[in-house]
Design an enzyme around this catalytic site. Structure first.
Site, PDB file in Angstrom:
ATOM      1  N   CYS A   1      28.762  64.826  46.408  1.00 38.65           N
ATOM      2  CA  CYS A   1      30.086  64.680  45.799  1.00 38.65           C
ATOM      3  C   CYS A   1      30.462  65.785  44.816  1.00 38.65           C
ATOM      4  CB  CYS A   1      30.244  63.314  45.136  1.00 38.65           C
ATOM      5  SG  CYS A   1      28.941  62.128  45.488  1.00 38.65           S
TER       6      CYS A   1
ATOM      7  N   HIS B   1      34.258  58.033  48.754  1.00 40.07           N
ATOM      8  CA  HIS B   1      32.973  58.453  49.332  1.00 40.07           C
ATOM      9  C   HIS B   1      32.738  57.535  50.517  1.00 40.07           C
ATOM     10  CE1 HIS B   1      31.652  60.032  45.208  1.00 40.07           C
ATOM     11  NE2 HIS B   1      32.634  59.223  44.905  1.00 40.07           N
TER      12      HIS B   1
ATOM     13  N   HIS C   1      33.834  62.942  52.005  1.00 41.52           N
ATOM     14  CA  HIS C   1      34.655  62.606  50.839  1.00 41.52           C
ATOM     15  C   HIS C   1      36.119  62.826  51.172  1.00 41.52           C
ATOM     16  CE1 HIS C   1      30.674  63.271  48.938  1.00 41.52           C
ATOM     17  NE2 HIS C   1      31.030  62.175  48.310  1.00 41.52           N
TER      18      HIS C   1
ATOM     19  N   LYS D   1      31.941  49.696  45.492  1.00 41.92           N
ATOM     20  CA  LYS D   1      31.796  50.121  46.873  1.00 41.92           C
ATOM     21  C   LYS D   1      31.649  48.955  47.827  1.00 41.92           C
ATOM     22  CE  LYS D   1      26.860  50.923  46.169  1.00 41.92           C
ATOM     23  NZ  LYS D   1      25.659  51.460  46.792  1.00 41.92           N
TER      24      LYS D   1
ATOM     25  N   ARG E   1      16.103  62.506  46.614  1.00 41.42           N
ATOM     26  CA  ARG E   1      16.052  61.534  45.514  1.00 41.42           C
ATOM     27  C   ARG E   1      14.592  61.189  45.253  1.00 41.42           C
ATOM     28  NH1 ARG E   1      21.236  57.687  47.368  1.00 41.42           N
ATOM     29  NH2 ARG E   1      22.676  59.436  47.496  1.00 41.42           N
TER      30      ARG E   1
ATOM     31  N   ASP F   1      27.775  62.378  55.526  1.00 45.54           N
ATOM     32  CA  ASP F   1      28.511  62.170  54.291  1.00 45.54           C
ATOM     33  C   ASP F   1      29.937  62.703  54.417  1.00 45.54           C
ATOM     34  OD1 ASP F   1      28.786  61.349  51.717  1.00 45.54           O
ATOM     35  OD2 ASP F   1      27.653  62.990  50.816  1.00 45.54           O
TER      36      ASP F   1
ATOM     37  N   GLN G   1      22.692  62.515  55.203  1.00 46.14           N
ATOM     38  CA  GLN G   1      23.751  61.537  55.434  1.00 46.14           C
ATOM     39  C   GLN G   1      24.845  62.154  56.287  1.00 46.14           C
ATOM     40  OE1 GLN G   1      24.994  60.360  51.454  1.00 46.14           O
ATOM     41  NE2 GLN G   1      24.338  58.272  51.909  1.00 46.14           N
TER      42      GLN G   1
HETATM   43 ZN   LIG Z   1      29.727  60.928  47.367  1.00 45.84          ZN
END
Ligand SMILES: [Zn+2]
Ligand SMILES: [Zn+2]
Lengths: 440, 440
Positions: A118, A301, A169, A254, A147, A167, A165
């Site tokens: 992000c 997200h 945005h 979320k 992580r 991922d 991911q």
């Molecule tokens: Zn994010």
């Protein structure tokens, strides 16, 4: 084998079952030199890449633009994003071994290895003046994320330190939120259906609300939570979701989507998160149709697979190694009946592997249909070779003997059915294309 | 724009010219939050991905299997590989912010962020018993790599801290070396020809020999160097290469392939490196045909593009922004003459974007031909919109007015030629497929 997983005949968990299947099919491995980071072996990489290709095409449909962003960012970025106060314990820090290499204007030598994409996406958004006409701006990114999970928590593909991911945005106006969330939930449902997971395992939807450590003010949180509630009622049905109090991200509430594995354990996969905090912390703006320059976009997200590693674990459960043709890293095995059939078998192999393996041009084309087709010309009985191919979970077995060569056909059978058809190589190639196009 | 590159009308170096072109075409950006790491913007990512797809297909042809390997490895790995003594200054170290998370059996908390893929590939090789029948084992990997270049040395795309290679490692017997090196040099030549760089810029071949800091004994180095000399004489010609004394990698001598940019500066691209050290340090073995288990493979490190970031910089020089169709992130612009032509223009756009944008199926197929086609329906004269599309370097401009719609055709012109043809949408789609297949 120098380092091996311990295989057990009776797996007691999804992780054990996955590791045992991975050993059998050589999909992935781990090693103490990098605890929690997966090594994808060649056949596991094929699976991984197929999922990525699949999702890139869906994202293109939904207006996402892929970007590639750095993995390490100076501490100042993580302070700005709020990760420094709220997420530091889960992160890795990075420094040059030789500090003199890094004498930047900033004077700061310390980086954080990114746990999320992000903040990097906010940097890209803020690089250009953005007009209301451009919104929604949608970025996708398949970067490695790290992580620092506690070493005791690491488990197979589902609890790792390094993962990827699908991922994305979305930067949009307040008016656009509902449409974007509905699109995301639609894509989640359509995707899970392709993999058959929605049929066998129930999908669970949760609304995860404000955690103990959070950014921003409570009224903004409540507004965002009520937006997500509306969307869940509309897209999923008011009876079909529940609340997980305090389980939101530190920057916003979320929707979490969970799938159940064969052992009854639920895994988080897809997610939709609403965020009013990062746009403000990165001072993101757009020019509205009246020319005012200080409008603040909202950030969503979202991920469909979530962690690709974890999604592969769920698919391993789902298919028990019997991969459907389109995603199978071992799509077909050719068995020449005896030595005189090896040459035509090789020719058949090239044809089904597609243009990229065509040696008549110095350089292979970029697109077209290519299938993973192997050839077993060992000095073994046909029966034994068929048995072996079935054990290795090839989707189709193609046999070539005198009769077929005479007629210009190939004897083809599937992994699960002894019935043999006699098809021409072109008919088989067309059949494979159709299977791939229809996700079978 | 919050952060901008400074553009100069008269670039004095390739880097300045690249940055100016990137600003115009929005290909990439950098930011002080991650010095030396490139952010690829959507159109730069298209270029990057196209190069990766291209090379994956060539590698499949040459028998490489792609794997995905971790980015961080415990210190012990770098000690084993020799990077600790010989390469530490160029590396980043990684540690959890919260050390209690990392209580592994090893007791070591420190990782190195990988500057090369080789040690990870040795770990994968050594995971299984390898037979002489499997050799050569060829792994490819497109991982992110990090090297801690001094901040003063950072420059555009050519000198970065984070980059990607079309990296590959070949594990083979002594007998197989020459064939593998010859194949690599052939692929280097064939690839550079596709991009036209070999015509405009000379290719320079160097043999880089034993550096001051090296592993192993001198006689092994000399044997390896003489192997590379033989290969250069045979593949390139004895007159066409020269020696760079002391410029080899610490684990072995190498062939470096350099290309010259428009400003006369040479950049290293491809490489072939011969390595007897890492196989010994990682105790790599294979079972020979007489059943003996202690045979040591040789390792070849090779890359064709080398750094993808640097190769893109060379292509920016080469094409000056006028990307050939197949690699152009902006392949065609559709211009409806007036408002009544917008609907058929959108239909045309969907057709040329290919199946992945087809909204009639819930899920997009994985393969097939898809082109980057935009639509300019702004309220501007056709002339102005054409001019704008040419400035943005679209390869083709497709105009739709009454006459063409009546006839079922589209008026198409290229970026460089005013001549207009009238083709059906299907003819255009076929034309585009042919251009992509032939790298035009
Ligand atoms: Zn994010
Ligand atoms: Zn290497």
């Amino acid at each position: 084998s120098r380092r091996g997983f311990s295989t057990k005949p009776q797996p007691e968990s999804s992780t054990q079952a996955n590791i045992s299947l991975s050993n059998k099919q050589r999909l992935f491995m781990t090693d103490p030199v990098s605890p929690g980071s997966i090594f994808f072996l060649p056949h596991g990489t094929r699976l991984f890449n197929k999922l990525v290709s699949f999702m890139k095409n869906q994202q293109a449909r939904y207006g996402f633009e892929e970007i590639i962003t750095p993995l390490i960012y100076k501490t100042q970025l993580w302070e700005q994003s709020g990760h420094w106060e709220n997420y530091k314990d889960d992160m890795f820090k990075v420094q040059g071994f030789n500090k003199s290499r890094d004498e930047d204007e900033s004077g700061l030598h310390e980086y954080g290895l990114k746990p999320m994409n992000c903040p990097g996406h906010c940097i890209v958004y803020s690089q250009f003046d953005r007009s209301y006409q451009e919104l929604p701006v949608r970025f996708s990114d398949f970067s490695s994320l790290h992580r620092n999970e506690a070493s005791g928590a690491l488990s197979g593909l589902t609890r790792v330190r390094r993962f990827h991911q699908d991922d994305g945005h979305i930067f949009c106006t307040m008016d656009q939120i509902n449409h974007e969330i509905a699109n995301t939930i639609k894509l989640i449902k359509d995707t899970y259906k392709v993999f058959g997971v929605a049929e066998k395992n129930d999908i669970t939807y949760y609304l995860s609300t404000r955690p103990e450590q959070y950014l921003g003010d409570i009224s903004t949180w409540e507004r965002a939570e009520s937006r997500l509630k509306e969307s869940l009622d509309k897209s999923v049905g008011s009876e079909k979701w529940s609340v997980r109090e305090g389980d939101g991200a530190f920057y916003g509430p979320k929707i979490d989507v969970l799938l159940q594995d064969a052992f009854g354990k639920k895994h988080q996969v897809g997610t939709v998160q609403l965020d009013f905090q990062l746009p403000s912390r990165f001072d993101l703006k757009f020019v509205s149709n009246d020319g005012s320059r200080s409008n603040r976009p909202i950030m969503i997200h979202r991920a469909i697979f979530g962690s690709l590693e974890r999604f592969i674990a769920i698919l391993m459960d789902q298919y028990q190694g019997k991969w459907p043709f389109w995603i199978n890293p071992r799509q077909a095995m050719i068995i020449p009946v005896n030595e005189s059939h090896v040459e035509p078998a090789r020719k058949l192999q090239k044809q089904l592997q597609g243009d990229i393996l065509n040696e008549n041009v110095p350089i292979s084309p970029i697109t077209g249909y290519n299938f993973y087709v192997d050839l077993d010309d060992r000095n073994e009985t046909v029966g034994n070779r068929i048995k072996d191919a079935i054990q290795k979970s090839y989707s189709y077995i193609l046999m070539l003997g005198d009769k077929d060569i005479e007629k210009g056909t190939v004897a083809i059978r599937s992994r699960d059915n002894r019935k043999i058809e006699n098809l021409t190589p072109t008919e088989i190639y067309e059949k494979f294309i159709k299977l791939e196009k229809t996700f079978q």
